[in-house]
Design a protein around this motif. Sequence first.
Motif, PDB file in Angstrom:
ATOM      1  N   GLN A 219     -24.444  28.685 114.368  1.00 25.19           N
ATOM      2  CA  GLN A 219     -25.478  28.753 113.347  1.00 25.19           C
ATOM      3  C   GLN A 219     -26.209  30.084 113.414  1.00 25.19           C
ATOM      4  O   GLN A 219     -26.462  30.723 112.392  1.00 25.19           O
ATOM      5  CB  GLN A 219     -26.478  27.616 113.529  1.00 25.19           C
ATOM      6  N   ALA A 220     -26.583  30.484 114.624  1.00 23.85           N
ATOM      7  CA  ALA A 220     -27.359  31.710 114.769  1.00 23.85           C
ATOM      8  C   ALA A 220     -26.543  32.921 114.368  1.00 23.85           C
ATOM      9  O   ALA A 220     -27.051  33.856 113.774  1.00 23.85           O
ATOM     10  CB  ALA A 220     -27.830  31.841 116.212  1.00 23.85           C
ATOM     11  N   ALA A 221     -25.243  32.902 114.710  1.00 27.19           N
ATOM     12  CA  ALA A 221     -24.395  34.052 114.420  1.00 27.19           C
ATOM     13  C   ALA A 221     -24.073  34.144 112.934  1.00 27.19           C
ATOM     14  O   ALA A 221     -24.006  35.220 112.369  1.00 27.19           O
ATOM     15  CB  ALA A 221     -23.104  33.957 115.230  1.00 27.19           C
ATOM     16  N   GLU A 222     -23.872  33.006 112.301  1.00 28.68           N
ATOM     17  CA  GLU A 222     -23.395  33.008 110.931  1.00 28.68           C
ATOM     18  C   GLU A 222     -24.462  32.599 109.916  1.00 28.68           C
ATOM     19  O   GLU A 222     -24.246  32.695 108.717  1.00 28.68           O
ATOM     20  CB  GLU A 222     -22.193  32.062 110.809  1.00 28.68           C
ATOM     21  N   GLY A 223     -25.606  32.106 110.393  1.00 30.12           N
ATOM     22  CA  GLY A 223     -26.636  31.644 109.478  1.00 30.12           C
ATOM     23  C   GLY A 223     -26.166  30.487 108.628  1.00 30.12           C
ATOM     24  O   GLY A 223     -26.494  30.391 107.452  1.00 30.12           O
ATOM     25  N   GLU A 224     -25.369  29.584 109.227  1.00 28.67           N
ATOM     26  CA  GLU A 224     -24.751  28.499 108.480  1.00 28.67           C
ATOM     27  C   GLU A 224     -25.249  27.151 108.986  1.00 28.67           C
ATOM     28  O   GLU A 224     -25.432  26.945 110.180  1.00 28.67           O
ATOM     29  CB  GLU A 224     -23.233  28.573 108.628  1.00 28.67           C
ATOM     30  N   LEU A 225     -25.474  26.229 108.059  1.00 26.41           N
ATOM     31  CA  LEU A 225     -25.892  24.872 108.386  1.00 26.41           C
ATOM     32  C   LEU A 225     -24.837  23.915 107.843  1.00 26.41           C
ATOM     33  O   LEU A 225     -24.612  23.850 106.636  1.00 26.41           O
ATOM     34  CB  LEU A 225     -27.253  24.582 107.757  1.00 26.41           C
ATOM     35  N   SER A 226     -24.168  23.195 108.720  1.00 27.70           N
ATOM     36  CA  SER A 226     -23.138  22.248 108.276  1.00 27.70           C
ATOM     37  C   SER A 226     -23.782  20.886 108.040  1.00 27.70           C
ATOM     38  O   SER A 226     -24.555  20.393 108.862  1.00 27.70           O
ATOM     39  CB  SER A 226     -21.999  22.150 109.285  1.00 27.70           C
ATOM     40  N   ILE A 227     -23.446  20.287 106.894  1.00 23.97           N
ATOM     41  CA  ILE A 227     -24.112  19.073 106.417  1.00 23.97           C
ATOM     42  C   ILE A 227     -23.084  17.969 106.208  1.00 23.97           C
ATOM     43  O   ILE A 227     -22.174  18.101 105.389  1.00 23.97           O
ATOM     44  CB  ILE A 227     -24.850  19.343 105.091  1.00 23.97           C
ATOM     45  N   GLY A 228     -23.243  16.878 106.931  1.00 25.05           N
ATOM     46  CA  GLY A 228     -22.377  15.719 106.735  1.00 25.05           C
ATOM     47  C   GLY A 228     -22.854  14.891 105.556  1.00 25.05           C
ATOM     48  O   GLY A 228     -24.038  14.609 105.421  1.00 25.05           O
ATOM     49  N   THR A 229     -21.928  14.511 104.678  1.00 25.54           N
ATOM     50  CA  THR A 229     -22.277  13.697 103.507  1.00 25.54           C
ATOM     51  C   THR A 229     -21.086  12.822 103.136  1.00 25.54           C
ATOM     52  O   THR A 229     -19.935  13.155 103.463  1.00 25.54           O
ATOM     53  CB  THR A 229     -22.699  14.588 102.322  1.00 25.54           C
ATOM     54  N   GLU A 230     -21.352  11.709 102.469  1.00 25.73           N
ATOM     55  CA  GLU A 230     -20.278  10.757 102.175  1.00 25.73           C
ATOM     56  C   GLU A 230     -19.307  11.261 101.116  1.00 25.73           C
ATOM     57  O   GLU A 230     -18.099  11.098 101.241  1.00 25.73           O
ATOM     58  CB  GLU A 230     -20.873   9.415 101.736  1.00 25.73           C
ATOM     59  N   GLY A 231     -19.820  11.817 100.038  1.00 25.61           N
ATOM     60  CA  GLY A 231     -18.936  12.334  99.001  1.00 25.61           C
ATOM     61  C   GLY A 231     -18.329  11.287  98.089  1.00 25.61           C
ATOM     62  O   GLY A 231     -17.460  11.608  97.271  1.00 25.61           O
ATOM     63  N   ALA A 232     -18.766  10.012  98.221  1.00 25.35           N
ATOM     64  CA  ALA A 232     -18.195   8.955  97.371  1.00 25.35           C
ATOM     65  C   ALA A 232     -19.275   7.961  96.968  1.00 25.35           C
ATOM     66  O   ALA A 232     -19.035   6.759  96.906  1.00 25.35           O
ATOM     67  CB  ALA A 232     -17.066   8.235  98.116  1.00 25.35           C
ATOM     68  N   TYR A 233     -20.472   8.488  96.670  1.00 22.71           N
ATOM     69  CA  TYR A 233     -21.600   7.611  96.348  1.00 22.71           C
ATOM     70  C   TYR A 233     -22.407   8.226  95.205  1.00 22.71           C
ATOM     71  O   TYR A 233     -23.484   8.768  95.394  1.00 22.71           O
ATOM     72  CB  TYR A 233     -22.485   7.443  97.593  1.00 22.71           C
ATOM     73  N   PRO A 234     -21.854   8.190  93.990  1.00 20.75           N
ATOM     74  CA  PRO A 234     -22.552   8.794  92.851  1.00 20.75           C
ATOM     75  C   PRO A 234     -23.820   8.024  92.495  1.00 20.75           C
ATOM     76  O   PRO A 234     -23.882   6.798  92.669  1.00 20.75           O
ATOM     77  CB  PRO A 234     -21.513   8.687  91.726  1.00 20.75           C
ATOM     78  N   PRO A 235     -24.860   8.721  92.017  1.00 21.17           N
ATOM     79  CA  PRO A 235     -24.928  10.184  91.817  1.00 21.17           C
ATOM     80  C   PRO A 235     -25.487  10.941  93.017  1.00 21.17           C
ATOM     81  O   PRO A 235     -25.869  12.094  92.906  1.00 21.17           O
ATOM     82  CB  PRO A 235     -25.878  10.296  90.624  1.00 21.17           C
ATOM     83  N   TRP A 236     -25.533  10.280  94.181  1.00 20.91           N
ATOM     84  CA  TRP A 236     -26.056  10.945  95.375  1.00 20.91           C
ATOM     85  C   TRP A 236     -25.109  12.029  95.868  1.00 20.91           C
ATOM     86  O   TRP A 236     -25.524  13.161  96.104  1.00 20.91           O
ATOM     87  CB  TRP A 236     -26.305   9.921  96.485  1.00 20.91           C
ATOM     88  N   SER A 237     -23.837  11.652  96.042  1.00 17.15           N
ATOM     89  CA  SER A 237     -22.897  12.576  96.677  1.00 17.15           C
ATOM     90  C   SER A 237     -21.489  12.305  96.169  1.00 17.15           C
ATOM     91  O   SER A 237     -20.956  11.211  96.357  1.00 17.15           O
ATOM     92  CB  SER A 237     -22.965  12.388  98.204  1.00 17.15           C
ATOM     93  N   MET A 238     -20.884  13.328  95.533  1.00 21.62           N
ATOM     94  CA  MET A 238     -19.524  13.199  95.016  1.00 21.62           C
ATOM     95  C   MET A 238     -18.708  14.404  95.463  1.00 21.62           C
ATOM     96  O   MET A 238     -19.160  15.538  95.318  1.00 21.62           O
ATOM     97  CB  MET A 238     -19.521  13.139  93.489  1.00 21.62           C
TER      98      MET A 238
END
Length: 265
Positions: A20-39
Amino acid sequence: MKLKSLLLATLFATGLTTAQAAEGELSIGTEGAYPPWSMADAVGNVTGFDADVGNLLCAKLEMKCQFVVQAFDGLIPALKAKRFDIIISGMSITEDRKKEINFSIGYAELANMFVAPKTSDLAGIKDFDSLIKALDGRKVGVQAGTTHAHYLEKNAPNADLKTYDTLDQMQIDLASGRVDTAFSDASAMEDFLAKPEGKDFQLVDVKIASSSDPTLGEGIGVGIAQENTELKARIDKALCELVADGSIGKASQTWFKTDISRPCK
């Protein structure tokens, strides 16, 4: 070597990983199959309210978002296994979950509702006690590992619960008549009604607020590993600002046609 060791110690003390510190990246876990929250589409691109919140949060923290799609009931184990840094997946803050991970402040809240065929006697029920009594012996669809499942296990013990890995699977069985009714947040149920297969169904006119029972949680929050206390503090501050300036409310208007943001307490 000493400088490198000092850098690593500083990173672990702040709760940020070296990547994270080196790349300034935040990885986010999400379901991806729960519209309209996460698709999530076929190549893993994620859209929905959760994606908007994640992107707003990353912009506020001046980090790049990377979304990782994971089945909902595997999100907490995957976070603990460090497959990603945080969870943003319409996840309610509950006492049981707080034993496993930490949470941000609650930034959103939405009512929970049943959907049933228009011809069902359930469709005409308008009070909570009558609804719960009417669920005795009925096949009720819920998504596995959710607060909705835990709520019905506690409050409707005589219902015949049918659990599903995804919302789509639950809705297929609902449309085909393999369950009598289904329970989820109001947005997910409205999404089903807007589909062709939902034309013969309606919401049961009994709204169940998340604040009405501890099993439904304390609002929607960002899941964070328990050791990442500094990251939690930064996320809490950012979320409070995003609620206060209307950014999260605007995102929720896009996906839910109403403001579901929850002010900081």
